[in-house]
Each structure stands twice: as structure tokens, then as C-alpha cells.
Write an enzyme that holds these catalytic residues in place. Structure first.
Site, PDB file in Angstrom:
ATOM      1  N   LYS A 179       0.573  -1.401  -0.054  1.00  0.00           N
ATOM      2  CA  LYS A 179       0.040  -0.580  -0.032  1.00  0.00           C
ATOM      3  C   LYS A 179       1.084   1.343   0.106  1.00  0.00           C
ATOM      4  O   LYS A 179       1.805   1.027   0.909  1.00  0.00           O
ATOM      5  CB  LYS A 179      -1.098  -0.191   1.458  1.00  0.00           C
ATOM      6  CG  LYS A 179      -1.853   0.570   1.153  1.00  0.00           C
ATOM      7  CD  LYS A 179      -2.092   1.717   1.098  1.00  0.00           C
ATOM      8  CE  LYS A 179      -1.802   3.058   2.372  1.00  0.00           C
ATOM      9  NZ  LYS A 179      -1.563   4.062   2.503  1.00  0.00           N
ATOM     10  N   GLU A 254       8.700  -0.627  11.592  1.00  0.00           N
ATOM     11  CA  GLU A 254       9.779   0.805  11.217  1.00  0.00           C
ATOM     12  C   GLU A 254       8.575   1.724  11.724  1.00  0.00           C
ATOM     13  O   GLU A 254       8.458   2.345  10.745  1.00  0.00           O
ATOM     14  CB  GLU A 254      10.225   0.626  10.051  1.00  0.00           C
ATOM     15  CG  GLU A 254      11.363  -1.362   9.875  1.00  0.00           C
ATOM     16  CD  GLU A 254      12.934  -0.850   9.995  1.00  0.00           C
ATOM     17  OE1 GLU A 254      12.461   0.161  11.156  1.00  0.00           O
ATOM     18  OE2 GLU A 254      13.234  -1.742   9.712  1.00  0.00           O
ATOM     19  N   CYS A 288      13.250   9.950   9.259  1.00  0.00           N
ATOM     20  CA  CYS A 288      13.108   8.702  11.200  1.00  0.00           C
ATOM     21  C   CYS A 288      14.141   8.353  11.736  1.00  0.00           C
ATOM     22  O   CYS A 288      13.541   9.371  13.308  1.00  0.00           O
ATOM     23  CB  CYS A 288      12.291   6.951  10.456  1.00  0.00           C
ATOM     24  SG  CYS A 288      13.083   5.985   9.691  1.00  0.00           S
ATOM     25  N   GLU A 384       7.861  13.279  18.582  1.00  0.00           N
ATOM     26  CA  GLU A 384       8.786  13.886  17.141  1.00  0.00           C
ATOM     27  C   GLU A 384       8.532  14.865  15.875  1.00  0.00           C
ATOM     28  O   GLU A 384       6.334  14.930  15.875  1.00  0.00           O
ATOM     29  CB  GLU A 384       8.589  12.635  15.868  1.00  0.00           C
ATOM     30  CG  GLU A 384       9.734  12.052  14.770  1.00  0.00           C
ATOM     31  CD  GLU A 384       9.159  11.085  13.996  1.00  0.00           C
ATOM     32  OE1 GLU A 384       7.676   9.962  14.710  1.00  0.00           O
ATOM     33  OE2 GLU A 384      10.282  10.527  13.724  1.00  0.00           O
TER      34      GLU A 384
HETATM   35  P1  NAD Z   1       1.626   7.338   8.314  1.00  0.00           P
HETATM   36  O1  NAD Z   1       1.553   6.045  10.295  1.00  0.00           O
HETATM   37  O2  NAD Z   1       0.866   8.236   9.024  1.00  0.00           O
HETATM   38  O3  NAD Z   1       1.549   6.742   7.337  1.00  0.00           O
HETATM   39  C1  NAD Z   1       2.476   5.715   7.056  1.00  0.00           C
HETATM   40  C2  NAD Z   1       1.623   4.634   6.207  1.00  0.00           C
HETATM   41  O4  NAD Z   1       0.265   4.223   7.285  1.00  0.00           O
HETATM   42  C3  NAD Z   1       0.915   5.062   5.436  1.00  0.00           C
HETATM   43  O5  NAD Z   1       0.605   4.748   4.437  1.00  0.00           O
HETATM   44  C4  NAD Z   1      -0.617   5.359   5.713  1.00  0.00           C
HETATM   45  O6  NAD Z   1      -1.614   5.310   4.627  1.00  0.00           O
HETATM   46  C5  NAD Z   1      -0.420   4.408   5.866  1.00  0.00           C
HETATM   47  N1  NAD Z   1      -1.470   4.152   7.428  1.00  0.00           N
HETATM   48  C6  NAD Z   1      -2.618   4.871   8.178  1.00  0.00           C
HETATM   49  N2  NAD Z   1      -3.182   4.473   9.123  1.00  0.00           N
HETATM   50  C7  NAD Z   1      -3.579   3.197   8.891  1.00  0.00           C
HETATM   51  C8  NAD Z   1      -4.143   2.284   9.427  1.00  0.00           C
HETATM   52  N3  NAD Z   1      -5.603   2.555   9.942  1.00  0.00           N
HETATM   53  N4  NAD Z   1      -4.543   0.602   8.496  1.00  0.00           N
HETATM   54  C9  NAD Z   1      -2.885   0.119   7.516  1.00  0.00           C
HETATM   55  N5  NAD Z   1      -2.352   1.576   7.326  1.00  0.00           N
HETATM   56  C10 NAD Z   1      -2.325   3.195   7.836  1.00  0.00           C
HETATM   57  O7  NAD Z   1       3.400   7.967   8.816  1.00  0.00           O
HETATM   58  P2  NAD Z   1       3.472   8.956   8.311  1.00  0.00           P
HETATM   59  O8  NAD Z   1       2.756  10.842   8.701  1.00  0.00           O
HETATM   60  O9  NAD Z   1       2.343   9.023   6.629  1.00  0.00           O
HETATM   61  O10 NAD Z   1       5.856   9.167   8.347  1.00  0.00           O
HETATM   62  C11 NAD Z   1       5.655   9.093   9.067  1.00  0.00           C
HETATM   63  C12 NAD Z   1       6.014   8.510  10.427  1.00  0.00           C
HETATM   64  O11 NAD Z   1       6.428   6.997   9.725  1.00  0.00           O
HETATM   65  C13 NAD Z   1       6.947   9.178  11.323  1.00  0.00           C
HETATM   66  O12 NAD Z   1       6.708   8.336  12.851  1.00  0.00           O
HETATM   67  C14 NAD Z   1       8.779   8.597  11.206  1.00  0.00           C
HETATM   68  O13 NAD Z   1       9.061   8.832  12.570  1.00  0.00           O
HETATM   69  C15 NAD Z   1       7.760   6.931  10.228  1.00  0.00           C
HETATM   70  N6  NAD Z   1       9.207   6.599  10.215  1.00  0.00           N
HETATM   71  C16 NAD Z   1      10.331   5.514  10.497  1.00  0.00           C
HETATM   72  C17 NAD Z   1      10.824   5.075   9.384  1.00  0.00           C
HETATM   73  C18 NAD Z   1      11.534   3.710  10.037  1.00  0.00           C
HETATM   74  O14 NAD Z   1      12.183   3.197   8.496  1.00  0.00           O
HETATM   75  N7  NAD Z   1      11.355   3.112  11.502  1.00  0.00           N
HETATM   76  C19 NAD Z   1      10.561   5.271   8.680  1.00  0.00           C
HETATM   77  C20 NAD Z   1       9.785   6.120   7.306  1.00  0.00           C
HETATM   78  C21 NAD Z   1       9.053   7.067   8.535  1.00  0.00           C
END
Ligand code: NAD
Length: 480
Positions: A179, A254, A288, A384
Site C-alpha cells: 500500500k 519500523e 525517521c 517527533e
Molecule cells: P503514518 O503512520 O501516518 O502513515 C504511514 C503509512 O500508514 C501510510 O501509508 C498510511 O496511509 C498508512 N496508514 C495510516 N493509517 C493506517 C491504518 N489505520 N492502517 C494501516 N495503514 C495505515 O506515518 P507518516 O506520517 O506517513 O510517516 C511518518 C512516520 O513514519 C514518522 O513517525 C516516521 O518516523 C516514521 N518512519 C519510520 C521509518 C523507519 O524506518 N523506522 C522510516 C520512515 C518513516
């Protein structure tokens, strides 16, 4: 077309390019202008169902398992090669839907190719064990794929983050439904094109864009999903884990970070300022493992802050197409969140050394921002930002520094800056983080395991270790 960006993109499901089952689409906004530049098919539960069914059929057919491991590796090399011909378009869409600078757009392609070649090369090297049980018995282990791997990626680096998980899954014989992020899905559509051209079997990979609460939630709770890789925020991660718990399926998580760099008094301060600034301002802090906190020995606090302020001031902020050093953040929502957290910092008594509010221009631009006078219990020292905001916290003793560094809910990355090797080891040993960087930020990369401790998640991506998250051990004991 806006520049080189196509007007409309379909989802890639079961080897076909399809509109959403209910005909909806998602507008894609250029964060550098705030204008809609394209639309993508908006996948919902029905589209996810179709993609998972295709992945399940592909897994049951053993199409990947009938290839030799070396052939699965060759498939990854083939995808990497196909990306050569798509690099210009990928860099363009990374600038327009993600807010990356153009050089970063090209770097994302090169990084993705590295992942594909690294894991392609590993495909025939994941070996089992033979366990001696004495005369008349042969016993061995094999690494078994889980089945359908559901993968969810965030908007900040969708191409390499998606590709590395896809590569690990396919070379170990899993099939994948990914997704893609609704804010910046375009590069992964081009990745799907590369996979199609390279001959990835139909159904072995589907890439569906949709909203998290619909498509994401439908995917992680689907009854035919056997494994989840989730990269995103802690809050969403928890809801993914609840869905996984219902079906008792394994997850690689992650999640976020609030990573601290500890600067001891003997550190080379010019080099440290350069590295910390790169660690927090690269891609406007939307990483992240960004260096979002710097803990500095009180005796060198003012000197380091001044050097960091100069580093911040030297960065041009503006659209990637104009060759600026720092692009926009992804959306109005994210910009408003960052600004609100900055206001909370000021209200809590922290001081702004620079930045703190959006630039007065169209698009979602946040300048490099540095807070001083920050106490460890403040919100800005714990939450964050996921933006270009650095908080500086003074410390007096190494024990203090460790306590503050380990004092948040997160445990993704950490750094140490010192010329004293013993102190560096002492500190690295005590930091609770998935990776520790010494005298630089982001030491390592494709080859080194990456992941979190505490609320930053579990499981590892990157490096050889990542593969172990995509297989389960089966023991075969034979009485001769
Ligand atoms: P988010 O959790 O809002 O979204 C991440 C993904 O999850 C998106 O594709 C979103 O559509 C999906 N999503 C949202 N609600 C969902 C649900 N109920 N069920 C399943 N999927 C769902 O995060 P974001 O704001 O897009 O990204 C930023 C975050 O990601 C930050 O906290 C960052 O630190 C983290 N991040 C972590 C890593 C790592 O490798 N540790 C890498 C990149 C980003």
C-alpha cells in the site's frame, strides 16, 4: 502534465493497471506550490481484496519457489536495470509529489538499485543448517516464506523503503501487496513499471495507492495476509499490531524516532556541527532517524549552537526544481503540526536560535529551526517533529547524557561525537537505540541492519539480518 508528471496513474494489481473499483481518485499536491499536479486511482477494500487474492494465488502456484534462488536474484538485477531507463522520470516525480531536491530524487533511484542488487546477490546465500543427531538420522533446517506479505510505507522515502522490503520478500519466495502512501505515491508506480518490464510474475507484486484508514486498514486485517511490514508512525503502528494480533501474524515494525547525538567536550566542533546539521536538515528533517536532539556538554554549548546556527543559515530553502538545499515538507497538515509544536516549545520556555515559523510563500516551507534552553521533560524534547527542527539540551556528565538520550519513548538511532575511543564505546554500550553513529550521522546504510528499540519498533530492515524477518525456520528430521 505538470512538467514531466503524468496526469493520472492506475494501480498495479495482479499484473494489470487498473482504476479503483469504485472509480475514485486521490489528488496529488506538489508541496512546493500547494497545487494539484496529478491524480491517482484511490484503492479501497475491494481493490485490496483483488490484490491479496492475486498474491495468494501467485504464492499457492509456487511460481517464485519454482525459480532457483539465483534466478530470483537475477530478477532483482533485472528490476534494477529497468530503473536506469526510468531514473529521470522518478527524479522528476520525487521533486513534484514528495518535495525532494532533484539530486535527492536521483539518489533515491541509485539507493533503490543498491538495495535490489544487494538483496539480489543474497538470494542464493540464505542457507539452512544441518543438525547432527547421530547414526540413522538426517536433520536440516530450511527458511520458509510466510506467504502474502502486506507492506505499508510512509511518504518520506517510498521508493527505497518500499523496494528494500519488496526485494527481501520476493527473493525469499513471498508474494507482496504494497500500500503506497497517499501523499507521494508516484515513484512506486514507476517501480511497478520496472518490475513489470523485468518480468516479475503476475500477482507476485501488487502496488495499490489508497488512504491509510481504508486501504491500509483493509490490507493489514485481510484474512489471506500472512506477514506485515509496516513503516510509519507509532500510533498507526499500534493499530496495525492490533489487526495482526487478531490473526497472529508476524510483523516488522519500523516506527518513529527522536534520536539524540551526544557531543562531548573534546569533539571536533566544526565537523560535529556539519554532521548534526546534515542529520536534521536533510530532506527537511523528514527522516525517521534524523538527528532531532543534540545533547551538548555545557562547556561547549554556546560555541556549538553558534556553529549550528551558521550551518542552518547557509541552507537555501525553496522548491527542488530551483536547486535549493532544502525543499518543502510534505503537506499543509504536516507544516501546521510542526509549527504548533514549535509554538508549544516557546510556551514551555525554550528559546528559538533560528526559524520556528513557515516561510511566507506558497507551498509548505519550514526553515531550519533550532531551539536552545530545552529541558529534557519538555514536549519538544520528546515528540517527533518529523521536520527540520533541532532541540539542543546541555548536559554535565556522561551519565547525564545517557539518561537524557535514553529518556524518550523512542529508540531508533543515536550518535556520539568525541575523540576519546573509550568514551565512545562506553556511550555506545549504554545507548538504547537500534543503531549508534560515532563521529558522523548515518554511518552505514544498505549493508547495515536498521531498526528500532522501544516504541521505535522491532525487526530489522537493511543488511543481511533483514532477510530473517521474511522467513520462518522449518526443521526436517529424517529417520533413515
Ligand atoms: P503514518 O503512520 O501516518 O502513515 C504511514 C503509512 O500508514 C501510510 O501509508 C498510511 O496511509 C498508512 N496508514 C495510516 N493509517 C493506517 C491504518 N489505520 N492502517 C494501516 N495503514 C495505515 O506515518 P507518516 O506520517 O506517513 O510517516 C511518518 C512516520 O513514519 C514518522 O513517525 C516516521 O518516523 C516514521 N518512519 C519510520 C521509518 C523507519 O524506518 N523506522 C522510516 C520512515 C518513516
Amino acid at each position: 502534465m505538470a512538467g514531466q508528471v503524468r496526469d493520472y496513474w492506475r494501480n498495479f494489481i495482479g499484473g494489470e493497471w487498473v482504476d479503483a473499483a469504485d472509480g475514485r481518485s486521490i489528488p496529488i499536491v506538489d508541496p512546493a506550490s500547494g497545487e494539484v499536479i496529478s491524480e491517482v486511482a484511490c484503492g479501497g477494500a475491494a481493490d485490496i481484496d483483488r490484490a491479496v487474492a492475486a498474491a495468494h494465488r501467485a504464492f499457492e502456484s509456487r511460481v517464485l519457489l519454482q525459480m532457483t534462488p539465483a534466478e530470483r536474484g537475477e530478477l532483482m538485477f533485472g528490476i534494477a536495470k529497468q530503473l536506469d531507463g526510468l531514473a529521470d522520470e522518478i527524479a522528476e516525480v520525487e521533486v513534484h509529489d514528495n518535495g525532494k531536491t532533484r539530486p535527492n530524487g536521483y539518489k533515491e533511484v541509485a539507493l533503490t538499485q543498491r538495495y535490489l542488487r544487494y538483496y539480489g546477490g543474497m538470494a542464493d546465500k540464505l542457507e539452512g543448517r544441518q543438525i547432527p543427531l547421530g547414526d540413522g538420522v538426517v536433520d536440516y533446517t530450511v527458511h520458509m516464506p510466510f506467504g502474502v506479505s502486506a507492506q505499508i510505507v510512509p511518504w518520506n522515502g517510498p521508493l527505497p523503503v518500499g523496494a528494500r522490503s519488496i526485494a527481501c520478500a520476493l527473493i525469499t519466495g513471498n508474494t507482496v501487496v504494497l500500500k503506497s502512501p497517499e501523499d507521494s505515491p508516484l515513484s512506486l508506480f514507476l517501480f511497478a513499471e520496472a518490475c513489470e518490464r523485468a518480468g516479475v510474475p503476475k500477482g507476485a507484486l501488487s502496488i495499490v495507492c489508497g488512504y491509510g484508514a481504508e486501504a491500509g486498514a483493509a490490507l493489514v486485517s485481510h484474512r489471506e495476509v500472512d506477514h506485515i511490514v509496516f513503516t510509519g508512525s507509532v500510533e498507526t503502528g499500534k493499530s496495525v499490531l492490533r489487526a495482526a494480533a487478531e490473526r497472529v501474524i508476524p510483523c516488522v515494525m519500523e516506527l518513529g524516532g527522536k534520536s539524540a547525538g551526544i557531543v562531548y567536550r573534546d569533539a571536533d566542533l566544526d565537523r560535529t556541527a556539519r554532521n548534526v546539521a546534515r542529520g536534521i536538515f536533510h530532506h527537511s528533517g523528514q527522516i525517521c532517524s534524523a538527528a532531532s536532539r543534540v545533547l551538548v556538554h555545557r562547556s561547549i554549548h554556546d560555541v556549538l549552537v553558534e556553529k549550528l546556527r551558521i550551518e542552518a543559515g547557509a541552507r537555501s530553502v525553496g522548491p527542488g526544481i530551483e536547486g535549493c538545499d532544502m525543499g518543502p515538507v510534505i503537506s499543509e497538515k504536516q507544516l501546521a503540526r510542526i509549527e504548533a509544536l514549535c509554538r508549544a516549545g516557546v510556551q514551555e520556555g525554550a528559546k528559538l536560535a533560528c526559524g520556528g515559523r513557515r516561510l511566507d510563500r506558497p507551498g509548505y516551507f519550514m526553515p531550519p529551526t533550532i531551539f536552545t534552553g530545552v529541558a529534557p521533560q519538555m514536549r519538544i524534547a520528546n515528540d517527533e517533529f518529523f521536520g527540520p527542527v533541532l532541540v539542543v539540551i546541555p548536559f554535565d556528565t556522561p551519565e547525564d547524557a545517557i539518561r537524557i538520550a535514553n529518556g524518550t519513548d523512542y529508540g531508533l538511532a543515536a550518535g556520539v561525537f568525541t575523540d576519546d575511543l573509550r568514551l565512545a564505546h562506553w556511550t555506545a554500550d549504554r545507548l538504547i537505540a537500534g543503531q549508534v553513529y560515532v563521529n558522523d550521522w548515518w554511518v552505514g546504510g544498505v549493508e547495515t541492519p536498521f531498526g528500532g528499540a522501544k516504541r521505535s519498533g522491532y525487526g530489522r530492515e537493511k543488511g543481511q539480518e533483514a532477510l530473517l524477518g521474511y522467513v520462518q525456520t522449518k526443521n526436517v528430521g529424517i529417520r533413515l
